[in-house]
Enzyme design. Sequence first.
Site, PDB file in Angstrom:
ATOM      1  N   HIS A  67       0.845  -1.203   0.000  1.00 23.32           N
ATOM      2  CA  HIS A  67       0.000   0.000   0.000  1.00 23.32           C
ATOM      3  C   HIS A  67       0.877   1.249   0.000  1.00 23.32           C
ATOM      4  CE1 HIS A  67      -2.874   3.070   1.145  1.00 23.32           C
ATOM      5  NE2 HIS A  67      -2.199   3.309   2.260  1.00 23.32           N
ATOM      6  N   ASP A  96       7.075  21.967 -26.219  1.00 23.90           N
ATOM      7  CA  ASP A  96       7.081  20.598 -25.683  1.00 23.90           C
ATOM      8  C   ASP A  96       8.124  20.550 -24.575  1.00 23.90           C
ATOM      9  OD1 ASP A  96       7.154  17.695 -25.308  1.00 23.90           O
ATOM     10  OD2 ASP A  96       6.204  17.561 -27.274  1.00 23.90           O
ATOM     11  N   TRP A 132       6.944   0.009   4.052  1.00 25.23           N
ATOM     12  CA  TRP A 132       7.456   0.778   2.912  1.00 25.23           C
ATOM     13  C   TRP A 132       8.800   1.418   3.241  1.00 25.23           C
ATOM     14  CZ3 TRP A 132       8.704   5.843   1.483  1.00 25.23           C
ATOM     15  CH2 TRP A 132       8.481   6.824   2.445  1.00 25.23           C
ATOM     16  N   SER A 160      13.418   6.281 -13.532  1.00 24.87           N
ATOM     17  CA  SER A 160      12.325   7.021 -14.158  1.00 24.87           C
ATOM     18  C   SER A 160      12.196   8.413 -13.553  1.00 24.87           C
ATOM     19  CB  SER A 160      11.026   6.233 -13.992  1.00 24.87           C
ATOM     20  OG  SER A 160       9.923   7.056 -14.243  1.00 24.87           O
ATOM     21  N   SER A 161      12.239   8.481 -12.215  1.00 22.26           N
ATOM     22  CA  SER A 161      12.077   9.777 -11.548  1.00 22.26           C
ATOM     23  C   SER A 161      13.217  10.719 -11.889  1.00 22.26           C
ATOM     24  CB  SER A 161      12.054   9.594 -10.029  1.00 22.26           C
ATOM     25  OG  SER A 161      10.880   8.960  -9.651  1.00 22.26           O
ATOM     26  N   HIS A 244      13.072  11.881   3.826  1.00 19.41           N
ATOM     27  CA  HIS A 244      12.426  13.130   4.219  1.00 19.41           C
ATOM     28  C   HIS A 244      12.233  14.098   3.059  1.00 19.41           C
ATOM     29  CE1 HIS A 244      10.174  15.328   6.995  1.00 19.41           C
ATOM     30  NE2 HIS A 244      10.650  16.384   6.400  1.00 19.41           N
ATOM     31  N   GLU A 246      11.845  13.193   0.189  1.00 16.37           N
ATOM     32  CA  GLU A 246      10.801  12.521  -0.586  1.00 16.37           C
ATOM     33  C   GLU A 246       9.399  12.997  -0.186  1.00 16.37           C
ATOM     34  OE1 GLU A 246      10.531  10.473  -3.102  1.00 16.37           O
ATOM     35  OE2 GLU A 246       8.443   9.876  -2.842  1.00 16.37           O
ATOM     36  N   TYR A 248       8.605  15.849   0.831  1.00 16.05           N
ATOM     37  CA  TYR A 248       8.381  17.180   0.250  1.00 16.05           C
ATOM     38  C   TYR A 248       8.220  17.107  -1.260  1.00 16.05           C
ATOM     39  CZ  TYR A 248       9.196  18.837   4.872  1.00 16.05           C
ATOM     40  OH  TYR A 248       9.066  19.035   6.217  1.00 16.05           O
ATOM     41  N   SER A 259      -1.836  27.003  -5.333  1.00 17.21           N
ATOM     42  CA  SER A 259      -1.556  28.418  -5.599  1.00 17.21           C
ATOM     43  C   SER A 259      -2.093  28.866  -6.953  1.00 17.21           C
ATOM     44  CB  SER A 259      -0.046  28.672  -5.537  1.00 17.21           C
ATOM     45  OG  SER A 259       0.450  28.302  -4.280  1.00 17.21           O
ATOM     46  N   HIS A 293      14.581  13.065  12.530  1.00 15.68           N
ATOM     47  CA  HIS A 293      13.382  13.152  13.381  1.00 15.68           C
ATOM     48  C   HIS A 293      12.485  11.925  13.183  1.00 15.68           C
ATOM     49  CE1 HIS A 293      11.206  15.638  10.055  1.00 15.68           C
ATOM     50  NE2 HIS A 293      10.856  14.394   9.956  1.00 15.68           N
ATOM     51  N   HIS A 294      12.772  11.115  12.173  1.00 18.53           N
ATOM     52  CA  HIS A 294      12.073   9.826  12.037  1.00 18.53           C
ATOM     53  C   HIS A 294      12.698   8.777  12.944  1.00 18.53           C
ATOM     54  CE1 HIS A 294       9.853  11.161   8.404  1.00 18.53           C
ATOM     55  NE2 HIS A 294      10.943  11.864   8.183  1.00 18.53           N
ATOM     56  N   THR A 319       6.273  26.836   6.176  1.00 20.64           N
ATOM     57  CA  THR A 319       4.988  26.191   5.867  1.00 20.64           C
ATOM     58  C   THR A 319       3.843  27.080   6.326  1.00 20.64           C
ATOM     59  OG1 THR A 319       6.139  24.126   6.321  1.00 20.64           O
ATOM     60  CG2 THR A 319       3.787  23.990   5.967  1.00 20.64           C
ATOM     61  N   LYS A 322       3.118  29.852   3.926  1.00 20.77           N
ATOM     62  CA  LYS A 322       2.309  29.434   2.788  1.00 20.77           C
ATOM     63  C   LYS A 322       0.824  29.450   3.129  1.00 20.77           C
ATOM     64  CE  LYS A 322       5.305  26.999  -0.205  1.00 20.77           C
ATOM     65  NZ  LYS A 322       4.803  27.705  -1.356  1.00 20.77           N
ATOM     66  N   ARG A 441       1.508   1.149  15.229  1.00 19.36           N
ATOM     67  CA  ARG A 441       1.141   0.998  13.825  1.00 19.36           C
ATOM     68  C   ARG A 441       1.593  -0.375  13.320  1.00 19.36           C
ATOM     69  NH1 ARG A 441       5.632   4.701  10.690  1.00 19.36           N
ATOM     70  NH2 ARG A 441       4.523   3.932   8.878  1.00 19.36           N
TER      71      ARG A 441
END
Lengths: 516, 385
Positions: A67, A96, A132, A160-161, A244, A246, A248, A259, A293-294, A319, A322, A441
């Site tokens: 998932h 293009d 994950w 790819s990315s 991390h 990632e 963002y 926006s 922080h993870h 943040t 924004k 979890r």
Amino acid sequence: MSHGPAKGIGRWLFTTNHKDIGTLYLWFSFSMFFIGGFFALVIRAELFEPGLQIVEPEFFNQMTTLHGLIMVFGAVMPAFVGLANWMIPIMIGAPDMALPRMNNWSFWILPFAFAILLSTLFMEGGGPNFGWTFYAPLSTTYAPPSVTFFIFAIHIMGASSIMGAINIIATILNMRAPGMTLMKMPLFVWTWLITAYLLIAVMPVLAAVVTMMLMDIHFGTSFFDAAGGGDPVLFQHVFWFFGHPEVYIMILPAFGIISAIIPTFARKPLFGYASMVYATASIALLSFIVWAHHMFTVGIPLVGELFFMYATMLIAVPTGVKVFNWVTTMFRGSLTFETPMLFAVAFVILFTIGGFSGLMLAIAPADFQYHDTYFVVAHFHYVLVPGAIFSITAGVYYWLPKWTGHMYNELMGKTHFWLAFIGLNLTFFPMHFVGLAGMPRRIPDYALQFADFNMISSCGAFLFGAAQVVFLFNVVRTIFSKSKASAEVWEKPTGLEWQLPSPAPYHTFTKPPVIQ
Amino acid sequence: MLHIGPNNPAKAFHAFYLGIAVSTLCFTQNAFSSSLNMTEGVTSVSKEIYSLHMNIFWWCVAIGVVVFGVMFYTMIAHRKEHGAKASNFHESTFLEVLWTLIPFVILIAMAVPATSSLVKIYDTEEADIDILITGYQWKWKYEYLGEDLSFFSNLSTPNNEIYNRLEKNPNYLLEVDNPLVIPTGKKVRFLLTSNDVIHSWWIPDFAVKKDAIPGFINEAWTIVDAPGIFRGQCAELCGKNHGFMPIVVEVKPENEFNQWLSEQKAVAAKLEELNSTTFTFEDLVTRGEQVYLNNCAACHQANGKGVPGAFPSIAGSKIATGALSDHLNIVIFGSQKNPAMQAFGAQLSEADLAAVITYQRNAFGNNMGDSVQPKEILAFKQNNK
């Protein structure tokens, strides 16, 4: 001058047209969204009440893992790349993407990556079952044999990315129409430019960490094995140095979409354009120095703990800027609430709630209680579902008339919105409570005091799933609809895309537009 | 919520968040209710953490009230359908600086108490008691350092409750056979490590959560003032039975703790004696059945039939009805092919190993008629290191 697309399947296989490739990305992402969503519903069905009913713990772990992987790498990221492909050349007045053939390739390796990943479910020993975040040594020494295929799939997704990111940077820096200076670019272009740099910086780190796993599993190294001089915590440092930024990567383009939408439906220019650009850049830079922080509970030294706590808290500042800018954009506007605006407003509110719980999680001592509980699950789903998924949905409704030339059904769009909004909150809000009450979890079964809220969450999840079926139906119906959309679609929206007819011709801006 | 309709989303938003506000109110009314909020816990650290948590929660509520307040006001007051005309303002350096600085100040206000708590939590010096906690897939081992006492702590919830064949008891999934026991009023230092993958040892009431990492030792500590029983769970995904390795800590007054400690040592000494005893066949089988139920039945099932496709059957299996040395080998050293079959050599005493192997060879219709003594187990271990 303008010629149409090729006929038949070849159009899609060999296309180098940014609009076709954007469409491919979006449909691919949509199908992955349903597969990842189906896995989520398996999880929620098992968690409907205490005890083991539907799946065994082993399979449950495969569902949580896939998932997460499918939603992150298969649904959210390709959707943003799809929107970038469609909209960035148009928004900057380019004909293009800069590297059209690489564009084709970066899309067409994705289906193979996900076919490999999903095929692991049918292999002996099952698919990846280590979450994950695939912490070693659960994902190395103790992993099922299919982990090698998982590593290969991750490599392909990363390639790819990276290609997608290079293409976007090359396009934005080289192909802007004369007069389209950097500080005139729409925020969606800006946020994607910054996101693309993040991708180039961290996808190789992801590739490195899975390669180190591959080495540990098959070639006798001990990067993550203390018995051979390695360190399981090294895995987490490398993973989160990727992980991390990632998160963002999954939110900055969303900021760009929101926006674009809020000013249109407030009939008022975006408030604080320049500060939005600077805030995005600050968030991106900060994202590189907050990864631990993870890992507040792995036993990093006090000084490290303090550094990562302070750095993480700092993210709240840009943040916040924004959110304040969006609210001020709405303030004293002339507001209407078509479907894209409903999703955008929900984005601002729910993403802010996710930001609040993020701020709470940043407080390291409190994190000792929150860490690895459902409070964290609630937090990142509040950030990612209203953040990434709602913004993508808002973007699809906003630009769908431009893409297809037809107006979607507004009533159905609003039905989709309200079902999704209620479903989402029913699913994820109670998770704050069970998490604070102590539910870890990634468990397939739980103690009795968590039963009521889990049942509510499961009901909400199925409602949210049903809402997405309405979405699919609405999109398909729009494509085959007879109602014509005007060039502007909305009331005096800003942006070059609205100067084109609806649907946008196969080739656009072959002559650069004039920018004042 | 009856008024929700496509044409008045703001009102619906309003109704929805009224709902959230009401539940927030309940949330604070029941701040001590363990089903909605973080536990306040029973230690000075847990109480400090709880107040940090509530502190930042209220800051978030306050910011939320302001931001969402402005937002809902504008969504109601500045609607086009009510004739609102759009202004054109879109820049204010003053505002940008203001809403950068104010959050910054709030953050500092939150960082100061958090820092002092963290410093306190990290002070693991001068402990009265050291306990080495080792995570195993999927149980905990507790070792009282300097006391020559160690034991395993397994989930004691019966499978019949997990598979919904029996009614679940109130401590469902939060109960173990041998809880960790600590005394009141003493600084207890936990040294955490793991035998296989990363686990995480967590007791919410102590606000102690620390990862148990193979090859490394982490430290944490607690002082509990009042006796009681406290429950927690493994917090880091550690494989199939991650959800089934709870933690139970029993806090006893010091004299009761000391009494418990000497009792446990006497039991351990008796067990040690058994390792050099020669058992009768019947004694081995009787003892073996209990050992089997505690250590093997979770996977191989109480009837020895296993779970097809996942866990091999012991009834009629090649190993349990084959050469004794193969049987000793897999139980003592684990399976090379399948890490789920752990090495029990270091987890069970020789007497228990002898008993359970004898039991397996003679139960479930295996009827091998042979047996093995603790001394033979010891010899096998030494010869096959």
